[in-house]
Design an enzyme around this catalytic site. Structure first.
Site, PDB file in Angstrom:
ATOM      1  N   GLY A   1      11.570  -3.617   2.508  1.00 40.01           N
ATOM      2  CA  GLY A   1      12.835  -3.862   1.837  1.00 40.01           C
ATOM      3  C   GLY A   1      12.851  -5.027   0.885  1.00 40.01           C
ATOM      4  O   GLY A   1      13.934  -5.490   0.490  1.00 40.01           O
TER       5      GLY A   1
ATOM      6  N   THR B   1       6.353   1.691   7.878  1.00 38.95           N
ATOM      7  CA  THR B   1       7.630   2.401   7.880  1.00 38.95           C
ATOM      8  C   THR B   1       8.181   2.634   9.284  1.00 38.95           C
ATOM      9  O   THR B   1       7.460   2.589  10.276  1.00 38.95           O
ATOM     10  CB  THR B   1       7.482   3.750   7.165  1.00 38.95           C
ATOM     11  OG1 THR B   1       6.430   4.485   7.796  1.00 38.95           O
ATOM     12  CG2 THR B   1       7.151   3.559   5.703  1.00 38.95           C
TER      13      THR B   1
ATOM     14  N   LEU C   1      -0.875  10.397   3.368  1.00 37.83           N
ATOM     15  CA  LEU C   1      -2.060   9.621   3.010  1.00 37.83           C
ATOM     16  C   LEU C   1      -3.038  10.370   2.107  1.00 37.83           C
ATOM     17  O   LEU C   1      -4.253  10.241   2.235  1.00 37.83           O
ATOM     18  CB  LEU C   1      -2.773   9.125   4.283  1.00 37.83           C
ATOM     19  CG  LEU C   1      -1.935   8.186   5.150  1.00 37.83           C
ATOM     20  CD1 LEU C   1      -2.567   8.009   6.513  1.00 37.83           C
ATOM     21  CD2 LEU C   1      -1.776   6.835   4.476  1.00 37.83           C
TER      22      LEU C   1
ATOM     23  N   CYS D   1       0.540   4.350  10.159  1.00 32.77           N
ATOM     24  CA  CYS D   1       1.293   5.359   9.429  1.00 32.77           C
ATOM     25  C   CYS D   1       1.785   6.450  10.378  1.00 32.77           C
ATOM     26  O   CYS D   1       0.994   7.040  11.116  1.00 32.77           O
ATOM     27  CB  CYS D   1       0.425   5.972   8.336  1.00 32.77           C
ATOM     28  SG  CYS D   1       1.370   6.990   7.208  1.00 32.77           S
TER      29      CYS D   1
ATOM     30  N   SER E   1       0.831  -1.201   0.000  1.00 35.66           N
ATOM     31  CA  SER E   1       0.000   0.000   0.000  1.00 35.66           C
ATOM     32  C   SER E   1       0.871   1.259   0.000  1.00 35.66           C
ATOM     33  O   SER E   1       1.873   1.337   0.711  1.00 35.66           O
ATOM     34  CB  SER E   1      -0.907   0.002   1.227  1.00 35.66           C
ATOM     35  OG  SER E   1      -1.706   1.156   1.262  1.00 35.66           O
TER      36      SER E   1
ATOM     37  N   GLY F   1       7.271  -2.832  -2.099  1.00 37.29           N
ATOM     38  CA  GLY F   1       6.896  -1.431  -1.988  1.00 37.29           C
ATOM     39  C   GLY F   1       7.867  -0.481  -2.631  1.00 37.29           C
ATOM     40  O   GLY F   1       7.813  -0.214  -3.833  1.00 37.29           O
TER      41      GLY F   1
END
Length: 283
Positions: free
Chosen positions: A241, A188, A70, A126, A18, A262
């Site tokens: 990664g 993240t 976002l 997030c 995403s 990603g």
């Protein structure tokens, strides 16, 4: 190559992550989207959202820091304009939703009732929203509450969790109690970059952003390993990664049932297809 994630069966274990493949069929120019396990779209709020001021991304050694915030068209517009493009491309679609309150998550989920998606990934983690470092994914009770509230979507739900907490194993258990069929590990890593004057490089200022890419791969491997050890029956999707078959296989070996690609797609929009092809050769 078949991947089973709770009640969802996919033809292979490789998906987009995403936030890295757009809201629709943007990668379709480079990858046959029907060949991927699923396309996980960028997270959606119940209403349109402008996101953070620019600059929003900054390249680092081994990855990038983003503070996109976002940005999105909202669920209603996505259903009307973007989902049909993905379905026309033959993609299996996973919607992703976010919110600033339990009520907003529930509203976004309710708007997806009857949508042609295989699952909903609930983005609890997030680090670049108004909540700053106070995330749903850092609180087991809040995570459980959100996952229970999003049951109104009527499809399987996956909880996307944060690596920025020592409570990850407990949060994963809470997500499962709330009805999550799987957990996606990880989002993240909280990060910041400063310019030569000592000022933040991203438009979000001192809120910083989220680090992704090769630099966080060992973090993702550890997260998958620890959650798998604690919860042997909980389906896990590994992300962080993944850039080739080796890094994908490492997450699978750590205990993931599937992987997502990603940040690698920003450097090479064919990355997902290459990872899938590499895993196919390895088998």
């Amino acid at each position: 190559m078949t991947a089973r994630i709770g009640s969802v069966t996919l033809p292979n274990p490789v998906m987009t992550a995403s936030g890295t493949a757009g809201h629709a069929d943007e990668l379709g120019r480079y990858v046959d989207l029907s060949t991927l396990g699923a396309v996980v779209v960028k997270s959606l709020l119940f209403e349109p959202w402008a996101g953070n001021p620019a600059p929003r991304v900054h390249a680092t050694d081994g990855g990038m820091i983003n503070s996109v915030g976002l940005q999105g068209p909202g669920v209603e517009a996505w259903l009307a304009h973007d989902l049909p493009r993905l379905r026309k491309a033959g993609a299996r679609v996973v919607a992703s939703i976010w919110g600033r309150s339990v009520e907003e998550y529930e509203k976004a989920a309710s708007m997806l009732q009857g949508a042609d998606v295989v699952a909903v990934e609930v983005n609890l983690s997030c680090p670049n929203t108004h909540a700053g470092r106070s995330l749903f994914a850092h609180d087991p009770s809040a995570t459980e509450e959100v996952m229970a509230a999003t049951a109104v979507a009527g499809v399987p739900r996956w909880a996307k969790l944060s690596p920025n907490t020592h409570l990850l194993v407990e949060v994963a258990a809470a997500a499962a109690r709330g009805g999550a069929e799987a957990v996606t590990l990880v989002n993240t890593v909280l990060a910041m970059a400063l310019d030569e004057a000592g000022e933040p490089r991203l438009g979000s200022g001192h809120a910083g952003g989220g680090l992704s890419g090769a630099a966080i791969h060992p973090v993702a491997v550890r997260a998958v390993h620890d959650v798998r050890a604690a919860h042997p029956d909980l389906p896990i999707i590994g992300v962080g990664g993944v850039r080739d078959a080796r890094t994908a296989q490492e997450l699978l070996d750590a205990g993931a049932d599937a992987v997502q690609v990603g940040t690698a797609s920003f450097a090479d929009p064919r990355a997902c297809a290459k990872v899938l092809a590499g895993l196919g050769r390895a088998t």
